[in-house]
Design a protein around this motif. Sequence first.
Motif, PDB file in Angstrom:
ATOM      1  N   ALA A  79      60.212  30.340  47.969  1.00  0.00           N
ATOM      2  CA  ALA A  79      58.853  30.475  48.438  1.00  0.00           C
ATOM      3  C   ALA A  79      58.445  31.143  46.929  1.00  0.00           C
ATOM      4  CB  ALA A  79      59.114  31.734  49.596  1.00  0.00           C
ATOM      5  N   SER A  80      59.519  31.919  46.083  1.00  0.00           N
ATOM      6  CA  SER A  80      59.081  32.751  45.051  1.00  0.00           C
ATOM      7  C   SER A  80      58.625  31.685  44.479  1.00  0.00           C
ATOM      8  CB  SER A  80      60.394  33.043  44.222  1.00  0.00           C
ATOM      9  OG  SER A  80      60.702  34.144  43.094  1.00  0.00           O
ATOM     10  N   GLU A  81      59.077  30.087  43.601  1.00  0.00           N
ATOM     11  CA  GLU A  81      58.368  29.746  43.051  1.00  0.00           C
ATOM     12  C   GLU A  81      56.997  29.126  43.313  1.00  0.00           C
ATOM     13  OE1 GLU A  81      59.128  25.000  41.151  1.00  0.00           O
ATOM     14  OE2 GLU A  81      60.220  25.644  43.206  1.00  0.00           O
ATOM     15  N   LYS A  82      56.683  29.270  44.647  1.00  0.00           N
ATOM     16  CA  LYS A  82      54.950  28.867  44.554  1.00  0.00           C
ATOM     17  C   LYS A  82      54.370  30.179  44.376  1.00  0.00           C
ATOM     18  CE  LYS A  82      52.334  28.091  49.362  1.00  0.00           C
ATOM     19  NZ  LYS A  82      52.286  28.165  50.652  1.00  0.00           N
ATOM     20  N   GLU A 132      44.142  38.960  41.663  1.00  0.00           N
ATOM     21  CA  GLU A 132      45.610  38.249  42.290  1.00  0.00           C
ATOM     22  C   GLU A 132      46.731  37.693  41.994  1.00  0.00           C
ATOM     23  OE1 GLU A 132      43.978  33.728  44.563  1.00  0.00           O
ATOM     24  OE2 GLU A 132      42.182  34.851  43.507  1.00  0.00           O
ATOM     25  N   ALA A 133      46.534  37.079  40.498  1.00  0.00           N
ATOM     26  CA  ALA A 133      47.812  37.177  39.935  1.00  0.00           C
ATOM     27  C   ALA A 133      48.942  37.959  39.669  1.00  0.00           C
ATOM     28  CB  ALA A 133      47.688  36.556  38.863  1.00  0.00           C
ATOM     29  N   PHE A 134      48.335  39.057  40.169  1.00  0.00           N
ATOM     30  CA  PHE A 134      49.744  40.146  39.925  1.00  0.00           C
ATOM     31  C   PHE A 134      50.389  39.750  41.202  1.00  0.00           C
ATOM     32  CE2 PHE A 134      50.743  44.414  38.760  1.00  0.00           C
ATOM     33  CZ  PHE A 134      51.305  44.285  37.707  1.00  0.00           C
ATOM     34  N   ALA A 135      49.083  39.622  42.410  1.00  0.00           N
ATOM     35  CA  ALA A 135      49.733  40.292  43.894  1.00  0.00           C
ATOM     36  C   ALA A 135      50.622  38.832  43.906  1.00  0.00           C
ATOM     37  CB  ALA A 135      48.406  40.104  44.369  1.00  0.00           C
ATOM     38  N   LEU A 136      50.327  37.985  43.721  1.00  0.00           N
ATOM     39  CA  LEU A 136      51.404  36.909  43.638  1.00  0.00           C
ATOM     40  C   LEU A 136      52.142  37.198  42.984  1.00  0.00           C
ATOM     41  CD1 LEU A 136      48.748  33.690  43.310  1.00  0.00           C
ATOM     42  CD2 LEU A 136      49.719  34.734  45.422  1.00  0.00           C
ATOM     43  N   SER A 137      52.679  37.674  42.051  1.00  0.00           N
ATOM     44  CA  SER A 137      53.255  37.925  40.479  1.00  0.00           C
ATOM     45  C   SER A 137      54.923  38.725  41.306  1.00  0.00           C
ATOM     46  CB  SER A 137      53.019  38.359  39.650  1.00  0.00           C
ATOM     47  OG  SER A 137      52.685  37.083  38.534  1.00  0.00           O
ATOM     48  N   ARG A 138      54.164  39.564  42.515  1.00  0.00           N
ATOM     49  CA  ARG A 138      54.858  40.842  42.727  1.00  0.00           C
ATOM     50  C   ARG A 138      55.399  39.517  44.397  1.00  0.00           C
ATOM     51  NH1 ARG A 138      55.126  43.968  40.000  1.00  0.00           N
ATOM     52  NH2 ARG A 138      53.917  46.348  41.460  1.00  0.00           N
ATOM     53  N   ALA A 186      46.686  39.559  47.520  1.00  0.00           N
ATOM     54  CA  ALA A 186      45.978  38.010  47.005  1.00  0.00           C
ATOM     55  C   ALA A 186      44.242  37.681  47.346  1.00  0.00           C
ATOM     56  CB  ALA A 186      47.112  37.916  47.180  1.00  0.00           C
ATOM     57  N   GLY A 187      44.215  38.494  48.509  1.00  0.00           N
ATOM     58  CA  GLY A 187      43.110  37.195  49.518  1.00  0.00           C
ATOM     59  C   GLY A 187      42.228  38.418  48.685  1.00  0.00           C
ATOM     60  N   LEU A 188      42.033  39.471  48.685  1.00  0.00           N
ATOM     61  CA  LEU A 188      41.108  40.235  48.660  1.00  0.00           C
ATOM     62  C   LEU A 188      40.769  40.468  46.983  1.00  0.00           C
ATOM     63  CD1 LEU A 188      42.557  43.730  50.492  1.00  0.00           C
ATOM     64  CD2 LEU A 188      39.923  42.254  50.703  1.00  0.00           C
ATOM     65  N   TYR A 189      42.000  40.226  46.328  1.00  0.00           N
ATOM     66  CA  TYR A 189      41.548  39.790  45.025  1.00  0.00           C
ATOM     67  C   TYR A 189      40.550  38.968  44.889  1.00  0.00           C
ATOM     68  CZ  TYR A 189      44.121  43.650  43.171  1.00  0.00           C
ATOM     69  OH  TYR A 189      44.863  44.708  42.927  1.00  0.00           O
ATOM     70  N   HIS A 190      41.261  37.714  45.315  1.00  0.00           N
ATOM     71  CA  HIS A 190      40.164  36.020  45.662  1.00  0.00           C
ATOM     72  C   HIS A 190      38.908  35.900  45.682  1.00  0.00           C
ATOM     73  CE1 HIS A 190      39.999  32.211  45.012  1.00  0.00           C
ATOM     74  NE2 HIS A 190      39.459  32.120  45.950  1.00  0.00           N
ATOM     75  N   GLU A 191      38.590  36.988  46.753  1.00  0.00           N
ATOM     76  CA  GLU A 191      37.358  37.723  47.350  1.00  0.00           C
ATOM     77  C   GLU A 191      36.577  38.374  46.324  1.00  0.00           C
ATOM     78  OE1 GLU A 191      37.566  39.677  51.261  1.00  0.00           O
ATOM     79  OE2 GLU A 191      38.749  37.970  51.216  1.00  0.00           O
ATOM     80  N   ARG A 192      37.247  39.712  45.146  1.00  0.00           N
ATOM     81  CA  ARG A 192      36.006  39.892  44.671  1.00  0.00           C
ATOM     82  C   ARG A 192      35.716  39.232  42.899  1.00  0.00           C
ATOM     83  NH1 ARG A 192      35.272  44.895  45.372  1.00  0.00           N
ATOM     84  NH2 ARG A 192      35.538  45.658  42.799  1.00  0.00           N
ATOM     85  N   ASP A 193      36.566  38.162  43.063  1.00  0.00           N
ATOM     86  CA  ASP A 193      36.805  37.283  42.116  1.00  0.00           C
ATOM     87  C   ASP A 193      38.256  37.604  40.446  1.00  0.00           C
ATOM     88  OD1 ASP A 193      35.202  35.107  42.615  1.00  0.00           O
ATOM     89  OD2 ASP A 193      33.875  35.898  42.380  1.00  0.00           O
TER      90      ASP A 193
END
Length: 312
Positions: free
Chosen positions: A71-74, A52-58, A40-47
């Motif tokens: 933690a899931s809700e966050k 990023e959303a997909f990584a957070l979803s997983r 998620a952090g790496l996706y964020h760095e690449r805009d």
Amino acid sequence: MPRTSQGKYVTEASKIFQEGDDLWHAGQYDDARLKYQKAAGLYHERDDVEGEAFALSRLGELELSLDNFDASEKALSSALELVRDLDFAQNTYGEDLIRMSKLETSRGRLLKARQYLKEAFSVLAAIDNKNLLGDAYDQKAYVDLLENKENDALEAYLKAAALFREDNVGLKEASTLRAVARIEMKQKKYAEAHDVLERCRDLYRENGDLLGEASALSAIGCLRFIIKDIVNARKALMKSVYLYGKVSHHYAEAESLLYLARVEAIDNVRGDFERAKAHYKRSIELFDFMGNETMKSAVLEEYHNFLNRIGG
């Protein structure tokens, strides 16, 4: 989200994401969590907002599977905020709404679960995503069942199956039809349930899912036994036992052998008591092999009652 080209990872983020999936499947949950967070952090760095959303979803799915609800809700809430207003990411947004519904369902907050589903229906209908709409109806049916709204659940499952069929998602259609058949059997709609199970079996076979086909055959055999169609009950259950044995699913094989024993134990005209004995014994052996003392004892008791009934 994970991207490959000719079998190679396009970005470091997608590589890390896939490592997270592999670790999750291997049961290494803490390491998987760290990989998803890093991805998620790496996706964020690449805009790459959708990545990023997909990584957070997983990550949210992982936490939900571990009953870490907060933690899931966050994670899921963060994913939703990232894609809420992005036209090109409405598939991801709609899918995350379904995930939030599952989270709230797990918490027992069924009203909130329905609210997320209502929004998901609106989003997914607008982009005509039949596959995810089917998932939303499948989730609605589950909530309906939890609220003892059996007929509403049946209607939702049928809608889900129709959407999966329209989108050629065979295994999802089969799974949903299996749920339809369970309700119809409970409601003693045996003819309807049988037709559904036959369709279910065909779908599993077409998709090469031996376990699914075996499960459908087992259900068909049990249904046929209920209506005392012993010949066809035997045929279906014998095929089920064979397929479960082929894929070494010992528990399900033992269960189907138990059902088959009951078919043969009906009487010595339509059934066959010697075959019933053999099936009971094999079922007991398999449960013993797996160390399942509860099922072994239950089948042993049933077997002894059968022997007492026939004077054996």
